[in-house]
Design an enzyme around this catalytic site. Structure first.
Site, PDB file in Angstrom:
ATOM      1  N   GLY A  74      20.240 -53.498   9.072  1.00 18.26           N
ATOM      2  CA  GLY A  74      21.700 -53.562   8.549  1.00 18.26           C
ATOM      3  C   GLY A  74      21.565 -53.417   7.022  1.00 18.26           C
ATOM      4  CD  GLU A  75      19.703 -56.076   3.748  1.00 20.44           C
ATOM      5  OE1 GLU A  75      18.887 -55.353   2.825  1.00 20.44           O
ATOM      6  OE2 GLU A  75      19.234 -57.454   3.985  1.00 20.44           O
ATOM      7  N   GLY A  76      22.888 -51.355   5.174  1.00 19.36           N
ATOM      8  CA  GLY A  76      22.890 -49.907   4.810  1.00 19.36           C
ATOM      9  C   GLY A  76      21.507 -49.518   4.733  1.00 19.36           C
TER      10      GLY A  76
END
Length: 337
Positions: free
Chosen positions: A303-305
């Site tokens: 996640g987190e980009g």
């Protein structure tokens, strides 16, 4: 730009600007003139043309690109769907601010400015097994927060998230948007075991049953089964479409955030590139349903980009080759006969 009402949101979704056909045609013509056999750069050529068509210029640029990361907490985590406590969301946001997370390093190497917005972390959404996750006002506020991250002078927008439990929300959004068995959409998320996956499936089943009679619209699906960070991603991607800013999606959760919009308007994701296909089992299925082919497959699931930030380097390479290569005429190289 803000979504002051559901009508504002629905109107925006119903009036999506198309790609610039003239820019696309000009970019294709340029590709045919560059000093290489046509098609020799494979998908890099497609990415360059994609960027040109949505930026509205024959030679796309990547001067200003932003990674917008949204954080939110979920009330359904009381059902034991995550390996981590909800407090980790705020702790990770602090880690972003301190520069110590993967997205900090990956955004830096990709030349992305990093914008992190946490949304009411001390006030989780409602437990969606017994109530809509958000009120109409809360959902509109989150959509508007996301929309503010998409600015007209951006050349590329990367979207990402942080929110303990949000792989459960993503699976619920995907299942309601595209159907199929819940188990097909559910994975380990942050690393839950078999019992944890069973709890996720049971939680989503209860949520889908509770909301079964609700209106089948993008807004209602998002507010009932999503979360503030997911609604913010949807708002950012929608606003980017209005502004002609191409979007690079991250993993399962970021894609699920726009699944209700794609289900309502199949062309919604036309201005989006899928950065990667994550190791979360439902992501590949979701990409298929959305008609997106990922740039990378690296078994990431952070996640987190983070996956999209890695893929941004591919987009940079595509734009650089398209803009920087000489044409046959400029280089005095003979063309194919």
């Amino acid at each position: 730009m803000s979504f002051a009402s559901i009508t504002d949101f629905e109107n925006a979704l119903a009036n999506l600007p198309p790609a610039e056909e003239l820019a696309s045609a000009a970019a294709r013509a340029r590709q045919a003139e560059l000093t290489k056999p046509l098609g020799a750069l494979g998908r890099l050529e497609d990415v360059a043309i994609f960027m040109a068509s949505w930026q509205g210029r024959a030679v796309p640029r990547l001067k200003r690109a932003r990674a917008a990361i949204f954080a939110g907490n979920h009330g359904f985590t009381v059902h034991g769907v995550s390996a981590y406590p909800a407090a980790v969301t705020a702790q990770m946001v602090a880690n972003f601010a301190a520069g110590g997370a993967a997205i900090n390093a990956l955004a830096g190497v990709a030349g992305l400015e990093l914008a992190v917005r946490s949304i009411d972390l001390d006030r989780p959404t409602a437990d969606f097994t017994i109530a809509p996750a958000m009120t109409e006002e809360e959902c509109l506020t989150a959509l508007s927060i996301g929309a503010a991250a998409a600015e007209e002078d951006l050349d590329l927008l990367v979207v990402g998230e942080m929110g303990i439990g949000n792989s459960t929300a993503a699976a619920a959004l995907s299942a309601r948007s595209f159907g199929g068995a819940v188990r097909d959409w559910v994975g380990p998320g942050t690393g839950v075991d078999g019992e944890g996956i069973a709890r996720k499936i049971a939680t989503i089943d209860r949520a889908l049953a509770f909301h079964a009679a609700a209106p089948d619209s993008a807004f209602e699906t998002l507010r009932r089964l999503g979360g503030r960070e997911l609604a913010a991603i949807a708002g950012a991607v929608l606003r980017a479409r209005q502004l002609g800013v191409p979007v690079l999606l991250d993993g399962f959760i970021s894609c699920a955030a726009i699944a209700p919009l794609v289900a309502q308007v199949p062309a919604f994701a036309d201005h989006c590139l899928a950065g990667h296909c994550s190791a979360e089992p439902g992501h590949g299925l979701l990409l298929e349903r959305m008609g997106l082919e990922p740039l990378l497959r690296l078994d990431m699931r952070l996640g987190e980009g983070s996956g999209a930030a890695v893929a941004a380097n591919i987009v940079r390479a595509a734009v650089a080759a398209h803009s920087g290569m000489a044409t046959f005429a400029e280089a005095a190289v003979s063309t194919a006969t």
